[in-house]
Write a protein that holds these residues in place. Structure first.
Motif, PDB file in Angstrom:
ATOM      1  N   LEU A 170       7.669   8.411   6.281  1.00  0.00           N
ATOM      2  CA  LEU A 170       6.493   7.605   5.959  1.00  0.00           C
ATOM      3  C   LEU A 170       6.845   6.561   4.905  1.00  0.00           C
ATOM      4  N   TYR A 171       6.073   5.479   4.906  1.00  0.00           N
ATOM      5  CA  TYR A 171       6.285   4.349   4.004  1.00  0.00           C
ATOM      6  C   TYR A 171       4.985   4.014   3.280  1.00  0.00           C
ATOM      7  N   PRO A 172       5.054   3.201   2.221  1.00  0.00           N
ATOM      8  CA  PRO A 172       3.826   2.813   1.515  1.00  0.00           C
ATOM      9  C   PRO A 172       2.751   2.252   2.430  1.00  0.00           C
ATOM     10  N   CYS A 173       3.137   1.475   3.436  1.00  0.00           N
ATOM     11  CA  CYS A 173       2.144   0.842   4.315  1.00  0.00           C
ATOM     12  C   CYS A 173       1.365   1.844   5.160  1.00  0.00           C
ATOM     13  N   ASP A 174       1.835   3.074   5.215  1.00  0.00           N
ATOM     14  CA  ASP A 174       1.072   4.089   5.937  1.00  0.00           C
ATOM     15  C   ASP A 174      -0.232   4.419   5.222  1.00  0.00           C
ATOM     16  N   ALA A 175      -0.390   3.899   4.000  1.00  0.00           N
ATOM     17  CA  ALA A 175      -1.654   4.068   3.286  1.00  0.00           C
ATOM     18  C   ALA A 175      -2.703   3.057   3.724  1.00  0.00           C
ATOM     19  N   ASN A 196       9.561  -0.582  11.908  1.00  0.00           N
ATOM     20  CA  ASN A 196       9.874  -1.746  11.077  1.00  0.00           C
ATOM     21  C   ASN A 196       8.613  -2.381  10.503  1.00  0.00           C
ATOM     22  N   GLU A 197       7.570  -2.438  11.297  1.00  0.00           N
ATOM     23  CA  GLU A 197       6.307  -2.995  10.805  1.00  0.00           C
ATOM     24  C   GLU A 197       5.775  -2.160   9.648  1.00  0.00           C
ATOM     25  N   ARG A 198       5.840  -0.844   9.783  1.00  0.00           N
ATOM     26  CA  ARG A 198       5.356   0.049   8.740  1.00  0.00           C
ATOM     27  C   ARG A 198       6.243  -0.006   7.499  1.00  0.00           C
ATOM     28  N   ARG A 199       7.529  -0.209   7.703  1.00  0.00           N
ATOM     29  CA  ARG A 199       8.458  -0.209   6.577  1.00  0.00           C
ATOM     30  C   ARG A 199       8.325  -1.469   5.721  1.00  0.00           C
ATOM     31  N   PHE A 200       8.055  -2.616   6.357  1.00  0.00           N
ATOM     32  CA  PHE A 200       8.133  -3.884   5.633  1.00  0.00           C
ATOM     33  C   PHE A 200       6.798  -4.583   5.417  1.00  0.00           C
ATOM     34  N   CYS A 201       5.670  -3.972   5.835  1.00  0.00           N
ATOM     35  CA  CYS A 201       4.382  -4.639   5.638  1.00  0.00           C
ATOM     36  C   CYS A 201       3.922  -4.465   4.193  1.00  0.00           C
ATOM     37  N   GLN A 202       2.795  -5.065   3.866  1.00  0.00           N
ATOM     38  CA  GLN A 202       2.257  -5.025   2.510  1.00  0.00           C
ATOM     39  C   GLN A 202       1.033  -4.122   2.448  1.00  0.00           C
ATOM     40  N   LEU A 203       0.914  -3.405   1.337  1.00  0.00           N
ATOM     41  CA  LEU A 203      -0.283  -2.600   1.118  1.00  0.00           C
ATOM     42  C   LEU A 203      -1.475  -3.509   0.834  1.00  0.00           C
ATOM     43  N   LYS A 204      -2.653  -3.095   1.320  1.00  0.00           N
ATOM     44  CA  LYS A 204      -3.849  -3.917   1.162  1.00  0.00           C
ATOM     45  C   LYS A 204      -4.927  -3.130   0.425  1.00  0.00           C
ATOM     46  N   LEU A 205      -5.373  -3.683  -0.692  1.00  0.00           N
ATOM     47  CA  LEU A 205      -6.505  -3.086  -1.398  1.00  0.00           C
ATOM     48  C   LEU A 205      -7.795  -3.475  -0.708  1.00  0.00           C
ATOM     49  N   ASP A 206      -8.748  -2.531  -0.618  1.00  0.00           N
ATOM     50  CA  ASP A 206     -10.042  -2.839  -0.005  1.00  0.00           C
ATOM     51  C   ASP A 206     -10.765  -3.917  -0.809  1.00  0.00           C
TER      52      ASP A 206
END
Length: 514
Positions: free
Chosen positions: A104-109, A504-514
């Motif tokens: 899992l990666y940060p973007c999984d949040a 790759n999408e999950r590994r390199f995407c950005q986290l988004k705050l609501d």
């Protein structure tokens, strides 16, 4: 834990490795090998969802993520139906348990991202997932509840309370998946190796080097984003390392996984000649804790002094033996744990005693290194056992073998002495153009395992295609199935191989705050 080394632990085990690997305890009459056999004859992937089911689930998930309450209700109903379908299908088809390894990666949040990955796992017919909790020197624990010395995987501001491990367990079960926590064990990672307050916990060889100092053999993990520099191994006798790891296991168990898998239960494997240990200074036993414990294995002053000299110098001489005899003339033969001196009627000279003592000190040192690994995994497994859930060890089938007359694979992964009540996850990653080498690896494990031990082969590959001399998963599964009823669980490495674009999408995407 200061487990003593008995005579069988020092000599019997290693002689058994050297002499008895060819003993046939299991006979397979039907050939399980696949070379030019058409792919159509191989085992078909089972329990997969239909394209219609996959599309329906995806559309409902996306609508639910956008806030559509009706779609959310229908999505939950579909997940329950899919969980039931998966359970029934796996109970009627081999293997009963089919697992996949997932990082899992940060973007999984981000909303819907973890759900999408778990849905794809169910779509492919898997009913178990091994979620990587500790890797690359970071942990899948929320920043707000991370008592370990490692940084959290998710470290972005505003996400301090995100608990991807707890979420993956809850959401996996909602989909009919059993979720195991997958942890690196003696590989503590680069970040740990850089801490000044943890230098005493690192494994060291006879040159004073840590594993950061030497090149290491590439593994399949490197193809999932784990750089070689991130492999930093610890001294398993270190009380600091044991305490730190106990915090990690305890925090993991708080999330109530369905099982825990321990990976990297071994020492580093070097490249070229360094892939074999042939002398005491090759061993990773020169950390302060390991050194002190080795010296404590002496049972009289002669034994302790010879151990110290051998450890420090890399060998002993006839002059060393004579000097020790003179220092402690009131003692008989030098003694250490497991040593049974030969009963010789005539008095042998120091030179005559030298070859045997040198040989016995070498095997004492190897056994000491191995005992550290065994003690460490037993300590790690104990709280898992107490919680009443499965614990598993991940290993290479050939990592416990002798090399030449007195050398050993440098990993010193004596998996045949791992607890028999644990699941044995053997990494059958042989790459020889067909399934023969893969089957040979699994058969070796079957021969050496206790009858009650559950064997779970880990296979690497792709559905529907062979790649670089690696047979397709269909071919590999067909070969494993023909090994008999002893095996009813198989895992596949890894989700990132089967879903490279999504990974790759999950590994390199950005986290988004609501």
């Amino acid at each position: 834990m200061k487990t003593p080394l008995s005579a069988p632990a020092i000599t019997g085990h290693w002689r058994r490795l050297a002499c008895c690997l060819g003993t046939a305890l299991l006979t397979v009459t039907a050939s399980p090998y696949l070379g030019s056999r058409p792919a159509a004859a191989a085992l078909k992937a089972t329990c997969q969802a239909t394209p219609e089911q996959i599309s329906k689930k995806k559309n409902l998930r996306q609508a639910a993520t956008r806030g559509d309450s009706e779609a959310s209700d229908r999505y939950k109903e579909l997940l329950a139906a899919e969980a039931k379908r998966l359970q029934e299908c796996r109970s009627q088809n081999w293997p009963g348990n089919q697992a996949i390894w997932l990082r899992l990666y940060p973007c999984d949040a981000n909303p819907g991202v973890l759900e999408a990955a778990l849905d794809r796992i169910v779509d492919k017919g898997y009913n178990q997932v091994y979620v990587e909790v500790f890797y690359d020197g970071q942990v899948l624990l929320p920043q707000a509840d991370n008592p370990t010395p490692w940084p959290s995987v998710v470290r972005s501001p505003g996400f301090e309370n995100v608990d991807l491990l707890a979420e993956s367990i809850a959401k996996g079960r909602e989909r009919g998946l059993k979720v195991y926590a997958w942890l690196f064990t003696m590989n503590f990672g680069y970040t740990y190796g850089q801490r000044q307050d943890r230098q005493e916990a690192l494994a060291r060889n006879g040159e004073g080097q840590t594993t950061l100092s030497l090149s290491q053999e590439a593994t399949l993990h490197d193809q999932t984003g784990n750089a070689q520099v991130d492999r930093v191994f610890i001294d398993p006798y270190s009380p600091i390392a044991r305490r730190d790891y106990s915090w990690l296991v305890s925090s993991t168990l708080k999330r109530k996984p369905d099982g825990v898998l321990f990976d990297y239960v071994r020492y580093m494997r070097g490249t070229g000649p360094a892939s074999v240990v042939g002398g005491v200074k090759d061993l990773w036993i020169y950390g302060s804790a390991s050194r002190e414990r080795l010296w404590q294995r002496g049972l009289n002053q002669k034994g302790t002094e010879l151990i110290r000299r051998y450890f420090t110098q890399g060998n002993i001489t006839a002059e060393d033996i004579q000097a020790v005899d003179n220092l402690y003339s009131n003692e008989g033969e030098p003694l250490w744990q497991g040593r049974r001196p030969p009963k010789i009627k005539t008095v042998a000279t120091a030179a005559e005693r030298l070859p045997l003592l040198q040989w016995e000190l070498w095997y004492l040192s190897v056994a000491h290194a191995v005992q550290g690994v065994l003690d460490f995994v037993n300590l790690a497994f104990e709280p898992v056992r107490q919680q009443g859930i499965p614990g598993g060890v991940v290993f290479f089938p050939y990592a416990n073998r002798p090399v030449g007359n007195s050398g050993y694979d440098s990993r010193l992964q004596a998996w045949d002495r791992f607890p028999s009540e644990m699941e044995w996850h053997s990494m059958a990653y042989g790459n020889c153009g067909n399934t023969k080498c893969i089957v040979d690896e699994i058969q070796r494990v079957l021969r050496m395992a206790a009858p009650e031990t559950e064997i779970v082969p880990a296979l690497a590959g792709y559905w529907g295609k062979s790649e670089k001399d690696r047979p397709s998963l269909e071919q590999q599964m067909f070969a494993v199935q023909r090994l008999g009823r002893r095996i009813n669980s198989v895992s596949h490495f890894a989700y990132s191989w089967q879903e490279p674009e999504s990974d790759n999408e999950r590994r390199f995407c950005q986290l988004k705050l609501d």
